[in-house]
Design an enzyme around this catalytic site. Structure first.
Site, PDB file in Angstrom:
ATOM      1  N   ASP A  86      34.394  38.295  39.249  1.00 47.56           N
ATOM      2  CA  ASP A  86      34.048  37.212  40.168  1.00 47.56           C
ATOM      3  C   ASP A  86      32.603  36.825  39.893  1.00 47.56           C
ATOM      4  O   ASP A  86      31.673  37.515  40.307  1.00 47.56           O
ATOM      5  CB  ASP A  86      34.242  37.681  41.615  1.00 47.56           C
ATOM      6  CG  ASP A  86      33.869  36.610  42.637  1.00 47.56           C
ATOM      7  OD1 ASP A  86      33.213  35.614  42.257  1.00 47.56           O
ATOM      8  OD2 ASP A  86      34.211  36.782  43.825  1.00 47.56           O
ATOM      9  N   PHE A 127      32.286  40.650  48.074  1.00 42.21           N
ATOM     10  CA  PHE A 127      32.615  39.401  48.761  1.00 42.21           C
ATOM     11  C   PHE A 127      33.354  38.501  47.793  1.00 42.21           C
ATOM     12  O   PHE A 127      32.878  38.250  46.681  1.00 42.21           O
ATOM     13  CB  PHE A 127      31.358  38.696  49.264  1.00 42.21           C
ATOM     14  CG  PHE A 127      31.679  37.441  50.040  1.00 42.21           C
ATOM     15  CD1 PHE A 127      32.111  37.517  51.359  1.00 42.21           C
ATOM     16  CD2 PHE A 127      31.583  36.191  49.447  1.00 42.21           C
ATOM     17  CE1 PHE A 127      32.434  36.365  52.073  1.00 42.21           C
ATOM     18  CE2 PHE A 127      31.909  35.040  50.154  1.00 42.21           C
ATOM     19  CZ  PHE A 127      32.331  35.122  51.470  1.00 42.21           C
ATOM     20  N   LYS A 177      30.209  27.801  43.003  1.00 44.74           N
ATOM     21  CA  LYS A 177      28.797  27.610  43.356  1.00 44.74           C
ATOM     22  C   LYS A 177      28.032  26.755  42.337  1.00 44.74           C
ATOM     23  O   LYS A 177      28.180  25.540  42.352  1.00 44.74           O
ATOM     24  CB  LYS A 177      28.129  28.969  43.603  1.00 44.74           C
ATOM     25  CG  LYS A 177      28.677  29.654  44.869  1.00 44.74           C
ATOM     26  CD  LYS A 177      27.741  30.696  45.471  1.00 44.74           C
ATOM     27  CE  LYS A 177      28.164  31.074  46.881  1.00 44.74           C
ATOM     28  NZ  LYS A 177      28.973  32.266  46.967  1.00 44.74           N
TER      29      LYS A 177
HETATM   30  C1  LIG Z   1      30.296  32.530  47.612  1.00 44.42           C
HETATM   31  C2  LIG Z   1      31.201  33.483  46.943  1.00 44.42           C
HETATM   32  C3  LIG Z   1      32.600  33.323  46.997  1.00 44.42           C
HETATM   33  C4  LIG Z   1      33.265  32.268  47.854  1.00 44.42           C
HETATM   34  O1  LIG Z   1      32.994  30.976  47.415  1.00 44.42           O
HETATM   35  P1  LIG Z   1      33.336  29.747  48.400  1.00 44.42           P
HETATM   36  O2  LIG Z   1      32.998  28.554  47.572  1.00 44.42           O
HETATM   37  O3  LIG Z   1      32.482  29.910  49.613  1.00 44.42           O
HETATM   38  O4  LIG Z   1      34.770  29.832  48.724  1.00 44.42           O
HETATM   39  C5  LIG Z   1      33.378  34.192  46.267  1.00 44.42           C
HETATM   40  N1  LIG Z   1      32.843  35.170  45.527  1.00 44.42           N
HETATM   41  C6  LIG Z   1      31.510  35.353  45.446  1.00 44.42           C
HETATM   42  C7  LIG Z   1      30.970  36.438  44.585  1.00 44.42           C
HETATM   43  C8  LIG Z   1      30.635  34.523  46.168  1.00 44.42           C
HETATM   44  O5  LIG Z   1      29.326  34.731  46.114  1.00 44.42           O
END
Ligand SMILES: *Cc1c(COP(=O)(O)O)cnc(C)c1O
Length: 404
Positions: free
Chosen positions: A225, A140, A254
């Site tokens: 990421d 994701f 986050k």
């Molecule tokens: C939550 C998340 C995203 C997206 O972040 P947003 O602030 O919702 O755009 C991207 N990568 C990972 C691994 C995530 O957990």
């Protein structure tokens, strides 16, 4: 319209685009790891706003940083720079492999910047053929069109028109599959050191080392990421620090803002230079308010005491969950690291993560799911021990209500 206008959960369906299905209560106040709803009921928060509220709700240090900055300067755009952004960037560089920082407002935007930078770097150093991005099945990376295309969950990209080209997916933790796909055309490999939304699945150190070696061999960039796994969540500032494998680009969001929207993309001088003046940007990115809060989050999180506390809290939660499982055979495995925990449901409970989430809420406890078969916990990194014990009791009551 005034402050006294009465609203509740039933208004959601009337006024909101129906892309979310929020639970049946509206929180109005938070303090530490507790939330209160409109009726004054309290909840212990093991969801942490999906791994965002790293220091809980209304942390005095963050309230102070925000209100102090709010009285000085909110926004200037990137036509000007600002002190909080410069300080935060310098501190992130000091604390990591990075030499340069780009600020954005969300995880998806930080990843969008990372993918665009990787393509730009490849285009300028090797030509247009070197544009392929390889990501993992079930990964994701956000909800913009580029990030859902890179993400490995087709349900998020289907039905939105032609997909972005030059992206392929391989199973996570499978080095052979990656090796077979990589070539001189590979521009970047994107990995979550722990797959969060995909089920709280950690990469093995050997896998990350192997991915690094393959990227070096094919002259491709390694992007981590760490939007979910970063900022102390796993007991180190960033999860890559457990493995010793250093990426070329890392994204954070986050927990970075502890609840204020901010994100960062970290990279080296060598790669950063390919984002020359005018190549990319964001109106809000690096705004003084967000950066002042994130600077304070970083100051508080990046200390040995806080990070060790994350490990201790993991122990307590993991032991408590296993003890519950001895009573109700609900979890077959507790995985993840630090305070990103996935409790994998047993055969008998498979598919019931949403039921558990709803039952927990009825018993005054907020938890998350990561797919239908995993209960996910991502609480405040400073959640008090007493709240963890109380949370486990409430979870016990919730499970009893479902089992009975
Ligand atoms: C939550 C998340 C995203 C997206 O972040 P947003 O602030 O919702 O755009 C991207 N990568 C990972 C691994 C995530 O957990």
């Amino acid at each position: 319209m005034s402050d006294s206008m009465q609203v509740d959960r039933s208004d959601f369906d009337r006024v909101m685009v129906p892309n979310y299905a929020p639970v049946d209560m509206v929180p109005v106040r938070g303090l530490g790891s507790r939330l209160w709803d409109q009726q004054g009921r309290d909840y212990i928060d093991l969801a942490g706003g999906i791994a965002v509220n790293a220091l809980g709700h209304a942390h005095p240090g963050l309230v102070e940083a925000l209100t102090e900055q709010a009285g000085k300067l909110w926004h200037v755009s990137n036509v000007l720079t600002n002190e909080p952004a410069l300080r935060l960037a310098a501190k992130l560089i000091e604390a990591t492999f990075a030499e340069k920082v780009f600020f954005a407002n969300s995880g998806a935007e930080a990843n969008e910047a990372a993918f665009k930078l990787a393509r730009r770097w490849a285009h300028e150093t090797a030509g247009p053929d070197k544009h392929e991005i390889i990501a993992c099945t079930n990964s994701f990376h956000g909800r913009t069109l580029f990030t859902v295309s890179v993400g490995g969950q087709p349900k998020y990209s289907q039905g939105f028109g032609p997909a972005i080209e030059g992206i392929s997916h391989v199973p996570y933790n499978d080095l052979t599959a990656l090796e077979q796909l990589m070539s001189a055309r590979t521009c970047a490999v994107v990995i979550e050191p722990i797959q969060g939304e995909g089920g709280v699945i950690p990469a093995t150190d050997a896998y990350l080392q192997g991915v690094r070696a393959l990227c070096d061999k094919h002259n491709a960039l390694l992007i981590f990421d760490e939007v979910q796994s970063g900022m102390g969540r796993t007991g180190k500032l960033f999860a890559y620090m457990h493995s010793g494998v250093v990426p070329d680009i890392l994204t954070s969001a986050k927990s970075l803002g502890g609840g204020f929207p901010i994100a960062a993309m970290l990279t080296s001088d060598r790669i950063a230079q390919h984002f020359g003046v005018g190549t990319h940007g964001s109106t809000y990115g690096g705004n003084p308010l967000g950066c002042a809060v994130a600077e304070r989050v970083l100051d508080i999180v990046n200390t040995p005491e806080l990070l060790q506390g994350v490990d201790a809290r993991h122990q307590l939660l993991a032991e408590g969950l296993m003890a519950l499982s001895a009573e109700f055979p609900v979890f077959e495995q507790i995985r993840g690291r630090g305070l990103l925990i996935g409790a994998v449901l047993t055969e008998a409970w498979r598919g019931r993560a949403r039921d558990i989430q709803e039952a927990a809420q009825r018993h005054g406890l907020l938890v998350l799911q990561a797919g239908p078969d995993v209960m996910r916990l991502a609480p405040s990194l400073v959640i008090p021990e007493a709240d963890i014990r109380e949370a486990l009791q409430r979870l016990r009551a919730a499970l009893a209500s479902l089992a009975g």
